[in-house]
Design a protein around this motif. Structure first.
Motif, PDB file in Angstrom:
ATOM      1  N   GLU A 746       2.925   7.154  -4.808  1.00 44.70           N
ATOM      2  CA  GLU A 746       3.830   7.087  -3.592  1.00 44.70           C
ATOM      3  C   GLU A 746       3.886   5.470  -3.286  1.00 44.70           C
ATOM      4  N   LEU A 747       3.282   4.566  -3.718  1.00 41.46           N
ATOM      5  CA  LEU A 747       3.391   3.455  -3.628  1.00 41.46           C
ATOM      6  C   LEU A 747       4.754   2.747  -3.637  1.00 41.46           C
ATOM      7  N   ARG A 748       5.277   2.161  -2.396  1.00 43.11           N
ATOM      8  CA  ARG A 748       6.487   1.625  -2.262  1.00 43.11           C
ATOM      9  C   ARG A 748       6.371   0.144  -2.118  1.00 43.11           C
ATOM     10  N   VAL A 749       5.642  -0.353  -1.238  1.00 44.52           N
ATOM     11  CA  VAL A 749       5.599  -1.797  -0.803  1.00 44.52           C
ATOM     12  C   VAL A 749       4.179  -2.238  -1.046  1.00 44.52           C
ATOM     13  N   LEU A 750       4.156  -3.505  -1.733  1.00 49.20           N
ATOM     14  CA  LEU A 750       2.828  -4.348  -2.005  1.00 49.20           C
ATOM     15  C   LEU A 750       3.043  -5.567  -1.396  1.00 49.20           C
ATOM     16  N   LYS A 751       2.021  -6.041  -0.699  1.00 49.95           N
ATOM     17  CA  LYS A 751       1.866  -7.504  -0.029  1.00 49.95           C
ATOM     18  C   LYS A 751       0.812  -8.101  -1.039  1.00 49.95           C
ATOM     19  N   MET A 752       1.275  -9.022  -1.725  1.00 52.84           N
ATOM     20  CA  MET A 752       0.077  -9.778  -2.327  1.00 52.84           C
ATOM     21  C   MET A 752       0.138 -11.351  -2.585  1.00 52.84           C
ATOM     22  N   SER A 753       0.846 -11.935  -1.736  1.00 54.07           N
ATOM     23  CA  SER A 753       1.023 -13.612  -1.682  1.00 54.07           C
ATOM     24  C   SER A 753      -0.160 -13.983  -1.465  1.00 54.07           C
ATOM     25  N   GLY A 754      -0.532 -15.032  -2.213  1.00 48.50           N
ATOM     26  CA  GLY A 754      -2.016 -15.742  -2.072  1.00 48.50           C
ATOM     27  C   GLY A 754      -3.046 -15.369  -2.810  1.00 48.50           C
ATOM     28  N   CYS A 755      -2.640 -14.267  -3.920  1.00 47.44           N
ATOM     29  CA  CYS A 755      -3.767 -13.862  -4.657  1.00 47.44           C
ATOM     30  C   CYS A 755      -3.665 -14.553  -5.975  1.00 47.44           C
ATOM     31  N   HIS A 756      -4.114 -15.914  -5.885  1.00 48.05           N
ATOM     32  CA  HIS A 756      -4.049 -16.761  -6.966  1.00 48.05           C
ATOM     33  C   HIS A 756      -5.176 -16.496  -7.927  1.00 48.05           C
ATOM     34  N   GLY A 757      -6.012 -15.820  -7.685  1.00 46.64           N
ATOM     35  CA  GLY A 757      -6.939 -15.688  -9.011  1.00 46.64           C
ATOM     36  C   GLY A 757      -6.628 -14.583  -9.689  1.00 46.64           C
ATOM     37  N   LEU A 758      -5.405 -13.643  -9.407  1.00 44.02           N
ATOM     38  CA  LEU A 758      -4.992 -12.773 -10.276  1.00 44.02           C
ATOM     39  C   LEU A 758      -4.321 -13.210 -11.390  1.00 44.02           C
ATOM     40  N   GLU A 759      -4.652 -13.067 -12.684  1.00 44.42           N
ATOM     41  CA  GLU A 759      -4.239 -13.421 -13.818  1.00 44.42           C
ATOM     42  C   GLU A 759      -3.184 -12.436 -14.561  1.00 44.42           C
ATOM     43  N   GLU A 760      -3.469 -11.121 -14.437  1.00 45.65           N
ATOM     44  CA  GLU A 760      -2.517 -10.287 -15.038  1.00 45.65           C
ATOM     45  C   GLU A 760      -2.456  -9.073 -14.448  1.00 45.65           C
ATOM     46  N   LEU A 761      -1.732  -8.063 -14.617  1.00 42.16           N
ATOM     47  CA  LEU A 761      -1.391  -6.870 -14.307  1.00 42.16           C
ATOM     48  C   LEU A 761      -1.776  -5.760 -15.229  1.00 42.16           C
ATOM     49  N   PRO A 762      -2.372  -4.559 -14.582  1.00 47.22           N
ATOM     50  CA  PRO A 762      -2.768  -3.735 -15.835  1.00 47.22           C
ATOM     51  C   PRO A 762      -1.190  -2.950 -16.125  1.00 47.22           C
ATOM     52  N   ASP A 763      -1.213  -2.381 -17.485  1.00 42.69           N
ATOM     53  CA  ASP A 763      -0.076  -1.915 -17.801  1.00 42.69           C
ATOM     54  C   ASP A 763       0.516  -0.727 -17.450  1.00 42.69           C
ATOM     55  N   SER A 764      -0.545  -0.111 -16.551  1.00 41.88           N
ATOM     56  CA  SER A 764      -0.219   1.330 -15.630  1.00 41.88           C
ATOM     57  C   SER A 764       0.622   0.991 -14.773  1.00 41.88           C
ATOM     58  N   VAL A 765       0.985  -0.375 -14.162  1.00 41.39           N
ATOM     59  CA  VAL A 765       1.883  -0.485 -13.156  1.00 41.39           C
ATOM     60  C   VAL A 765       3.457  -0.076 -13.509  1.00 41.39           C
ATOM     61  N   THR A 766       3.489   0.492 -14.713  1.00 41.94           N
ATOM     62  CA  THR A 766       4.998   1.066 -15.073  1.00 41.94           C
ATOM     63  C   THR A 766       5.003   2.335 -14.573  1.00 41.94           C
ATOM     64  N   ASN A 767       3.920   2.849 -14.266  1.00 40.85           N
ATOM     65  CA  ASN A 767       3.983   4.441 -13.800  1.00 40.85           C
ATOM     66  C   ASN A 767       4.321   4.640 -12.238  1.00 40.85           C
ATOM     67  N   LEU A 768       4.565   2.969 -11.655  1.00 38.10           N
ATOM     68  CA  LEU A 768       4.891   3.259 -10.052  1.00 38.10           C
ATOM     69  C   LEU A 768       6.246   3.414 -10.059  1.00 38.10           C
ATOM     70  N   THR A 769       6.760   4.886 -10.213  1.00 37.62           N
ATOM     71  CA  THR A 769       8.226   5.194 -10.389  1.00 37.62           C
ATOM     72  C   THR A 769       8.875   4.896  -8.915  1.00 37.62           C
ATOM     73  N   LEU A 770       8.111   5.062  -7.675  1.00 38.17           N
ATOM     74  CA  LEU A 770       8.838   4.926  -6.380  1.00 38.17           C
ATOM     75  C   LEU A 770       8.598   3.574  -5.906  1.00 38.17           C
ATOM     76  N   PHE A 771       7.948   2.572  -6.504  1.00 33.49           N
ATOM     77  CA  PHE A 771       7.692   1.232  -6.165  1.00 33.49           C
ATOM     78  C   PHE A 771       8.961   0.385  -6.047  1.00 33.49           C
ATOM     79  N   GLU A 772       9.173  -0.215  -4.658  1.00 32.55           N
ATOM     80  CA  GLU A 772      10.386  -0.900  -4.425  1.00 32.55           C
ATOM     81  C   GLU A 772      10.051  -2.278  -4.055  1.00 32.55           C
ATOM     82  N   ASP A 773       9.253  -2.732  -3.289  1.00 33.25           N
ATOM     83  CA  ASP A 773       9.259  -4.032  -2.923  1.00 33.25           C
ATOM     84  C   ASP A 773       7.701  -4.535  -3.292  1.00 33.25           C
TER      85      ASP A 773
END
Length: 812
Positions: A746-773
């Motif tokens: 159900e995730l629609r909004v993710l705020k993540m500015s300033g996460c400079h230690g994050l180097e990659e995203l998991p491939d599973s994010v492609t399953n976020l079908t309702l993800f908007e912003d």
């Protein structure tokens, strides 16, 4: 001996070179200017040691290896300083890391020379760990109402100021005279004394003379000498882990601080000083060359120093200010006759506050409304003394709310909080939701704040965010109000007999209970809102009070220890309880167990208090829907939370904000399976979340922003199948997201500015079908760009500034 002399020469050389680098970079870059100036002060404090052979010999009387390492470190320190101008403004992460390096460099200087810098204040400063200091600076940036922020010592200015240029010039002329130590700017309330003082703080000529040594302190009626000094020391040293015990200690520490500033000029601004506080000015006078005090007051202190009487605005400036307030978008489009505007200006008598407030109340109003307002004034339809034109005009502005009864009541509620203190927007909304049956989400409640702000009946500070982005979350936003408007709210709330008032505002000084309270102890009062303010001398000795209809209780406290009043156990209708300490350090809260007797409590807010294990009584509140712990010293108070212990069965929202000693959350909190909103923000010691987080199956909103040591999200986060909004912005230590992240259906909004230690995203994010912003910075946006084709509804919103950008603007 030859070796020691060699090290003396090497040490002197490297520190001279470091000082040259600091001076050059201070002139070249504004990004790190505050930290560079701190380094400059430290190095200049060391100059007498470097020039004194015997003192330097004592410093070098340590293992050779340590001395060599220190010299090597200082050589690298020079390179760190020279790199300041090469750091780009937009690179928030590098700015943050580089600020850490500068702070560590200053820390190492103090540590190495600590033998020769043995004084009370510097010892306290040195004892701080680097990480603790950074956290304190971060906390000061994100602090909420009720606390002192050293970083915000100098207040901001309005966008437009009319009619003060001459006054500014004259006050500067008097202030910069060598023979003036105390200058008082005196005028009635609403004339702009504070505005003028703020202009001085930002004036280029004043800054050239006094540099960073401009200190601004608001002095309320209850402010003590010790509190003022505590604020000054906190600002100057940028540490707040020590507490002054007596006025004598405060006087000695302040004098020591000022004398250590050598020949530097110092300007202390004491704003809004009352007549009974004249002795405070006397106590703050020291015979130190270059030390000047500016006082703003409704009163004159002719026995202390010189006085400048601030006059009212002339007709031309008054008219310009009124027109700007009534027609802010385009002053050329005035749609009322000029004679009406002139009559309104005449009635406002040149008071800037009246012109601003009245103009705002007439904004977008018809000519008829202007005429009606003038007619009301001419008939004297006011409860205020007709000899006080300012209060008369302000009264009319509040009367303009008669068609908006909730707005009117919301304005009157502002009198429930102490003068000259920031009021949390979230705290206000909690009260209004309870009293006026407004929406629990806060999405529409904020409109009342915006309406009062648009009429200039309060100032709403949105902490860098636009009003449209509030999303019902207001902990970082606060309200301020001119003291005359506060007096007006109190006056209007106090017209009926005490027992019949809808809101009862009680102020206790020392342990002196109001006479009416003692006489009417057995007579019930009718109030729905009860506010009790006590000072630092109050010893929690309570008389009985019968208030069967109270729905909102506000306790404003300043004492080191505070026990809840015993009579609240009979407040069966109480829906919201707000307990706020306005001390510099958290107040020890006792008798918290009394709240377990309050059956209908819906919202509980504890701010800047020290909690003990008695917090367990909160779990017995079966109807509690929202719990807020703001800037609290939590310690081990949450350890009682056990997984098998049922608690708070109806809790919907939990907020933990700026609790500096919160290191971990107990698994027991994960049993709050009715929770819809969880906010744990600005808790810089929090290192991990419990693995059981996924059991909060109803959670829709999760805020974790600015938890700078939080290293990862638990794998169970994928079980939060109802989660719609997630905020991990400025969580610097998060290096990866769990593979289960893609299970947040159900995730629609993710705020993540300033996460400079994050180097990659998991491939599973492609399953976020309702993800908007996704709201992120430029660096993180590239990570999401790889998945745009898989997430067809995704919009990547790149923000240029975030919390750490604002932080760096303040400390650099």
């Amino acid at each position: 001996m030859v070796t020691k002399n060699r090290y003396e020469a090497a040490l002197q050389t490297v520190l001279v070179e470091l000082l040259k680098a600091v001076v050059s970079q201070t002139k070249r870059t504004a990004k790190f200017r505050t930290l560079l100036r701190r380094l400059d002060k430290t190095l200049r404090r060391l100059e007498p040691i470097m020039c004194g052979h015997e003192r330097l010999a004592r410093v070098l009387d340590r293992p050779e290896k340590e001395t060599k390492m220190f010299i090597y470190y200082m050589e690298n320190g020079k390179e760190i300083v020279l790199k300041c101008s090469r750091i780009k403004c937009w690179n928030v992460y590098k700015k943050f890391v580089h600020a850490n390096k500068l702070i560590r460099l200053d820390h190492e200087l103090l540590r190495f020379f600590q033998v020769e810098l043995q004084d009370n204040l510097s010892t306290r400063f040195r004892d701080l760990s680097l990480e603790g200091e950074v956290d304190q600076v971060l906390s000061s940036v994100t602090k909420q109402a009720g606390g002192f922020s050293s970083s915000s010592n100098i207040p901001g200015l309005l966008d437009l100021i009319i009619g003060f240029d001459f006054h500014l010039k004259e006050v500067k002329r008097m202030l910069l005279k060598d023979d003036i130590q105390v200058l008082t700017v005196s005028a009635p309330g609403g004339c702009g004394k504070t505005t003028l003082a703020k202009m001085l703080c930002h004036d280029a000529e004043i800054r050239d003379v006094f540099g960073d040594n401009v200190f601004f302190v608001t002095v309320s009626r209850t402010t003590s000498f010790k509190t003022i000094v505590q604020k000054l020391l906190t600002h100057h040293l940028q540490v707040n882990n020590f507490e002054l015990q007596t006025d004598e200690e405060a006087k000695n520490e302040l004098e020591n601080m000022m004398r250590k500033m050598d020949s530097e000029k110092i300007l202390l601004i004491l704003d809004d000083v009352w007549s009974e506080s004249e002795s405070l000015i006397q106590d703050l006078k020291y015979q130190i060359p270059g030390y000047t005090i500016l006082v703003t007051s409704r009163f004159m202190f002719s026995r202390i120093g010189s006085t400048y009487e601030l006059g009212l605005l002339n007709d031309e400036d008054a008219k310009a200010l009124l027109i700007h307030s009534a027609f802010p978008c385009d002053s050329s489009q005035v749609n009322v006759p000029d004679d009406l505007v002139s009559k309104m200006v005449k009635i406002c008598k040149g008071f800037p506050l009246a012109l601003t407030v009245i103009g705002a109340s007439l904004r977008d109003q018809s000519e008829l409304k202007w005429k009606t307002t003038l007619q009301i004034w001419s008939e004297g339809q006011s409860i205020f003394d007709l000899n006080n034109p300012l209060l008369l005009s302000l009264q009319t502005s509040v009367d303009a709310l008669k068609d908006f009864p909730v707005d009117h009541d919301c304005f009157l509620d502002l009198g429930s909080f102490p003068e000259d203190e920031k009021i949390s927007a979230s705290a206000l909304m909690d009260i209004w939701v309870a009293l006026y049956n407004l929406d629990k989400e806060g999405m529409y409640t904020i409109e009342y704040l915006l309406e009062l702000s648009s009429r200039n009946l309060l100032s709403l500070v949105l902490a860098g965010k636009e009003a449209s982005e509030l999303e019902g979350y207001c902990n970082e936003h606060y309200v301020t109000q001119h003291d005359l408007l506060r007096e007006l709210a109190i006056h209007l709330s106090s017209q009926e007999p005490i027992a019949q008032r809808n809101r009862l505002l009680i102020e206790i000084r020392g342990n002196v209970i109001p006479v009416w309270w003692i006489e009417q102890a057995q007579q019930p009062i009718n109030a729905r809102l009860l506010s009790i303010s006590t000072d630092e001398m109050f010893s929690s000795v309570w008389n009985d009070l019968k208030a069967p209809n109270v729905q909102a209780l506000i306790l404003n406290i300043r004492s080191k220890k505070y026990a809840l009043p015993h009579f609240i156990r009979n407040f069966n209708e109480l829906r919201v309880l707000n307990i706020t300490s306005y001390r510099i350090f958290p107040t020890e809260l006792h008798e918290l167990s009394l709240i377990s007797f309050v059956p209908n409590l819906r919202r509980l807010r504890l701010e800047h208090v020290s909690l003990s294990p008695s917090i367990q009584s909160i779990t017995e509140l079966k109807n509690l829907e929202k719990l807020s712990l703001i800037m609290c010293a939590i310690g081990n108070a949450l350890e009682f939370c056990a997984v098998d212990h049922p608690m708070l069965p109806n809790l919907i929202e939990l907020e933990i904000e700026s609790c500096y000693d919160l290191k971990e959350l107990p698994e027991g909190l994960c049993s709050l399976n009715h929770l819809v909103k969880l906010s744990i923000t600005n808790c810089h010691e929090l290192g991990a979340l419990p693995e059981g987080l996924g059991s909060m199956s109803n959670l829709e909103t999760l805020r974790l922003h600015s938890c700078t040591r939080l290293s990862k999200l638990p794998k169970s986060i994928g079980m939060l199948r109802n989660l719609v909004f997630l905020d991990i912005s400025d969580c610097l230590s998060i290096t990866s997201l769990p593979d289960q992240f893609g299970e947040l259906n159900e995730l629609r909004v993710l705020k993540m500015s300033g996460c400079h230690g994050l180097e990659e995203l998991p491939d599973s994010v492609t399953n976020l079908t309702l993800f908007e912003d996704v709201i992120c910075d430029e660096d993180t946006s590239y990570l999401w760009s790889y998945y745009e084709s898989d997430l067809c509804n995704l919009k990547i919103n790149v923000v240029e500034e975030d919390r750490f950008a604002n932080f760096m603007k303040i400390v650099a």
